[in-house]
Design a protein around this motif. Structure first.
Motif, PDB file in Angstrom:
ATOM      1  N   MET A 190       0.824  -1.203   0.000  1.00  0.00           N
ATOM      2  CA  MET A 190       0.000   0.000   0.000  1.00  0.00           C
ATOM      3  C   MET A 190       0.864   1.262   0.000  1.00  0.00           C
ATOM      4  O   MET A 190       1.947   1.286   0.567  1.00  0.00           O
ATOM      5  N   ALA A 191       0.338   2.292  -0.643  1.00  0.00           N
ATOM      6  CA  ALA A 191       1.008   3.596  -0.660  1.00  0.00           C
ATOM      7  C   ALA A 191       0.669   4.412   0.584  1.00  0.00           C
ATOM      8  O   ALA A 191       1.398   5.330   0.950  1.00  0.00           O
ATOM      9  N   ALA A 192      -0.464   4.061   1.240  1.00  0.00           N
ATOM     10  CA  ALA A 192      -0.916   4.860   2.379  1.00  0.00           C
ATOM     11  C   ALA A 192      -1.878   4.057   3.246  1.00  0.00           C
ATOM     12  O   ALA A 192      -2.424   3.040   2.813  1.00  0.00           O
ATOM     13  N   VAL A 193      -2.078   4.576   4.456  1.00  0.00           N
ATOM     14  CA  VAL A 193      -3.128   4.084   5.349  1.00  0.00           C
ATOM     15  C   VAL A 193      -4.048   5.270   5.612  1.00  0.00           C
ATOM     16  O   VAL A 193      -3.594   6.346   6.007  1.00  0.00           O
ATOM     17  N   CYS A 194      -5.342   5.073   5.362  1.00  0.00           N
ATOM     18  CA  CYS A 194      -6.346   6.106   5.595  1.00  0.00           C
ATOM     19  C   CYS A 194      -7.145   5.746   6.843  1.00  0.00           C
ATOM     20  O   CYS A 194      -7.321   4.565   7.152  1.00  0.00           O
ATOM     21  N   LEU A 195      -7.645   6.759   7.523  1.00  0.00           N
ATOM     22  CA  LEU A 195      -8.532   6.531   8.659  1.00  0.00           C
ATOM     23  C   LEU A 195      -9.384   7.765   8.881  1.00  0.00           C
ATOM     24  O   LEU A 195      -9.117   8.837   8.326  1.00  0.00           O
ATOM     25  N   HIS A 196     -10.414   7.597   9.690  1.00  0.00           N
ATOM     26  CA  HIS A 196     -11.317   8.699  10.039  1.00  0.00           C
ATOM     27  C   HIS A 196     -11.443   8.806  11.545  1.00  0.00           C
ATOM     28  O   HIS A 196     -11.441   7.789  12.245  1.00  0.00           O
ATOM     29  N   VAL A 197     -11.573  10.030  12.018  1.00  0.00           N
ATOM     30  CA  VAL A 197     -11.756  10.322  13.438  1.00  0.00           C
ATOM     31  C   VAL A 197     -12.983  11.220  13.563  1.00  0.00           C
ATOM     32  O   VAL A 197     -13.134  12.186  12.802  1.00  0.00           O
ATOM     33  N   ARG A 198     -13.819  10.876  14.508  1.00  0.00           N
ATOM     34  CA  ARG A 198     -15.016  11.693  14.760  1.00  0.00           C
ATOM     35  C   ARG A 198     -14.587  13.126  15.081  1.00  0.00           C
ATOM     36  O   ARG A 198     -13.702  13.343  15.900  1.00  0.00           O
ATOM     37  N   ARG A 199     -15.233  14.098  14.418  1.00  0.00           N
ATOM     38  CA  ARG A 199     -14.938  15.507  14.704  1.00  0.00           C
ATOM     39  C   ARG A 199     -15.145  15.757  16.196  1.00  0.00           C
ATOM     40  O   ARG A 199     -16.128  15.334  16.773  1.00  0.00           O
ATOM     41  N   GLY A 200     -14.180  16.429  16.800  1.00  0.00           N
ATOM     42  CA  GLY A 200     -14.252  16.731  18.222  1.00  0.00           C
ATOM     43  C   GLY A 200     -13.423  15.795  19.083  1.00  0.00           C
ATOM     44  O   GLY A 200     -13.168  16.083  20.245  1.00  0.00           O
ATOM     45  N   ALA A 201     -12.973  14.686  18.511  1.00  0.00           N
ATOM     46  CA  ALA A 201     -12.146  13.728  19.261  1.00  0.00           C
ATOM     47  C   ALA A 201     -10.676  14.118  19.101  1.00  0.00           C
ATOM     48  O   ALA A 201      -9.880  13.421  18.478  1.00  0.00           O
ATOM     49  N   ALA A 202     -10.330  15.263  19.673  1.00  0.00           N
ATOM     50  CA  ALA A 202      -8.988  15.834  19.481  1.00  0.00           C
ATOM     51  C   ALA A 202      -7.883  14.938  20.013  1.00  0.00           C
ATOM     52  O   ALA A 202      -6.806  14.853  19.420  1.00  0.00           O
ATOM     53  N   GLY A 203      -8.124  14.264  21.117  1.00  0.00           N
ATOM     54  CA  GLY A 203      -7.095  13.379  21.675  1.00  0.00           C
ATOM     55  C   GLY A 203      -6.770  12.228  20.742  1.00  0.00           C
ATOM     56  O   GLY A 203      -5.603  11.870  20.565  1.00  0.00           O
ATOM     57  N   VAL A 204      -7.797  11.654  20.140  1.00  0.00           N
ATOM     58  CA  VAL A 204      -7.601  10.556  19.195  1.00  0.00           C
ATOM     59  C   VAL A 204      -6.838  11.068  17.973  1.00  0.00           C
ATOM     60  O   VAL A 204      -5.858  10.457  17.530  1.00  0.00           O
ATOM     61  N   ALA A 205      -7.272  12.201  17.444  1.00  0.00           N
ATOM     62  CA  ALA A 205      -6.588  12.782  16.281  1.00  0.00           C
ATOM     63  C   ALA A 205      -5.124  13.072  16.614  1.00  0.00           C
ATOM     64  O   ALA A 205      -4.225  12.795  15.810  1.00  0.00           O
ATOM     65  N   GLY A 206      -4.879  13.606  17.792  1.00  0.00           N
ATOM     66  CA  GLY A 206      -3.510  13.911  18.202  1.00  0.00           C
ATOM     67  C   GLY A 206      -2.633  12.677  18.273  1.00  0.00           C
ATOM     68  O   GLY A 206      -1.449  12.710  17.899  1.00  0.00           O
ATOM     69  N   MET A 207      -3.189  11.576  18.751  1.00  0.00           N
ATOM     70  CA  MET A 207      -2.436  10.322  18.821  1.00  0.00           C
ATOM     71  C   MET A 207      -1.973   9.902  17.426  1.00  0.00           C
ATOM     72  O   MET A 207      -0.819   9.526  17.225  1.00  0.00           O
ATOM     73  N   TYR A 208      -2.890   9.982  16.449  1.00  0.00           N
ATOM     74  CA  TYR A 208      -2.519   9.601  15.091  1.00  0.00           C
ATOM     75  C   TYR A 208      -1.501  10.579  14.502  1.00  0.00           C
ATOM     76  O   TYR A 208      -0.555  10.170  13.823  1.00  0.00           O
ATOM     77  N   MET A 209      -1.674  11.856  14.749  1.00  0.00           N
ATOM     78  CA  MET A 209      -0.743  12.843  14.190  1.00  0.00           C
ATOM     79  C   MET A 209       0.667  12.644  14.753  1.00  0.00           C
ATOM     80  O   MET A 209       1.643  12.803  14.028  1.00  0.00           O
ATOM     81  N   LYS A 210       0.784  12.242  16.004  1.00  0.00           N
ATOM     82  CA  LYS A 210       2.105  11.964  16.581  1.00  0.00           C
ATOM     83  C   LYS A 210       2.788  10.805  15.854  1.00  0.00           C
ATOM     84  O   LYS A 210       4.010  10.709  15.854  1.00  0.00           O
ATOM     85  N   ARG A 211       2.002   9.927  15.242  1.00  0.00           N
ATOM     86  CA  ARG A 211       2.546   8.794  14.489  1.00  0.00           C
ATOM     87  C   ARG A 211       2.876   9.167  13.048  1.00  0.00           C
ATOM     88  O   ARG A 211       3.353   8.319  12.299  1.00  0.00           O
ATOM     89  N   GLY A 212       2.554  10.393  12.643  1.00  0.00           N
ATOM     90  CA  GLY A 212       2.853  10.808  11.284  1.00  0.00           C
ATOM     91  C   GLY A 212       1.658  10.927  10.365  1.00  0.00           C
ATOM     92  O   GLY A 212       1.802  11.275   9.197  1.00  0.00           O
ATOM     93  N   TYR A 213       0.466  10.638  10.863  1.00  0.00           N
ATOM     94  CA  TYR A 213      -0.731  10.822  10.052  1.00  0.00           C
ATOM     95  C   TYR A 213      -0.966  12.324   9.893  1.00  0.00           C
ATOM     96  O   TYR A 213      -0.697  13.099  10.811  1.00  0.00           O
ATOM     97  N   VAL A 214      -1.455  12.719   8.732  1.00  0.00           N
ATOM     98  CA  VAL A 214      -1.750  14.125   8.483  1.00  0.00           C
ATOM     99  C   VAL A 214      -3.211  14.270   8.084  1.00  0.00           C
ATOM    100  O   VAL A 214      -3.805  13.381   7.478  1.00  0.00           O
ATOM    101  N   ARG A 215      -3.763  15.401   8.446  1.00  0.00           N
ATOM    102  CA  ARG A 215      -5.156  15.716   8.150  1.00  0.00           C
ATOM    103  C   ARG A 215      -5.319  15.870   6.643  1.00  0.00           C
ATOM    104  O   ARG A 215      -4.508  16.527   5.990  1.00  0.00           O
ATOM    105  N   GLU A 216      -6.341  15.259   6.082  1.00  0.00           N
ATOM    106  CA  GLU A 216      -6.621  15.366   4.651  1.00  0.00           C
ATOM    107  C   GLU A 216      -8.113  15.579   4.449  1.00  0.00           C
ATOM    108  O   GLU A 216      -8.872  14.620   4.277  1.00  0.00           O
TER     109      GLU A 216
END
Length: 175
Positions: A128-154
């Motif tokens: 795979m070229a990428a891994v995609c995922l979705h986070v419920r709007r407002g779940a900032a802690g969850v989003a932050g965990m993924y961003m620390k791993r290198g995921y970027v908002r798209e």
């Protein structure tokens, strides 16, 4: 119990049919507990609980991984290949990561890390070229965990569903 203790003791493996009930209950408990604390307006319908508990159907189209700690299933995550039913990946050649959850007693212990490591390694093995995922709007802690791993908002992958707005994130895989 330190983070290193739990994450270091975790054994990651593919879920088996005999794991379905425990994985389903783990998902319901984890999602209800976490969202109730952080997003009290979120209500899980009986239909959504049934979907979370339907691990057997998920295993038919995705690779469901579990984390065992001391021989007990304590966490899970699913990785959908491109085009699989239920995949929400919006990019070609991208796997869809779904349903990361740990038993409530392990929340904050770092147990999600080895699950994500294994899922991302699997996506690389799939080419795979990428891994995609979705986070419920407002779940900032969850989003932050993924961003620390290198995921970027798209935002191009966001999903505005009748009952929820999901924000999209992507991890571009190297080699």
């Amino acid at each position: 119990m330190s983070t290193q203790d739990v994450a270091g003791r975790a054994v990651i493996r593919e879920a088996r049919p005999e794991d379905d009930a425990i994985v389903g209950e783990l998902l319901v408990e984890a999602f209800l507990t976490q969202y109730a604390k952080k997003l009290p307006e979120v209500v899980y319908t009986e239909q959504r609980k049934r979907e979370l508990r339907d691990v057997a159907s998920r295993r038919e189209v995705a690779t469901v991984l579990v984390a065992e700690v001391d021989g007990v299933v304590a966490g899970t995550v699913a990785l959908y290949p491109p085009g699989a039913p239920g995949s929400e990946a919006w990019l070609p050649d991208a796997a869809d990561l779904r349903g990361l959850a740990t038993a409530v007693r392990y929340h904050g212990s770092g147990l999600g890390r080895p699950l994500l490591d294994a899922a991302e390694a699997l996506a690389r093995r799939w080419g795979m070229a990428a891994v995609c995922l979705h986070v419920r709007r407002g779940a900032a802690g969850v989003a932050g965990m993924y961003m620390k791993r290198g995921y970027v908002r798209e935002p191009s992958g966001d999903m505005d569903l009748p009952s929820v707005y999901l924000e999209a994130y992507v991890l571009r895989l190297q080699g």
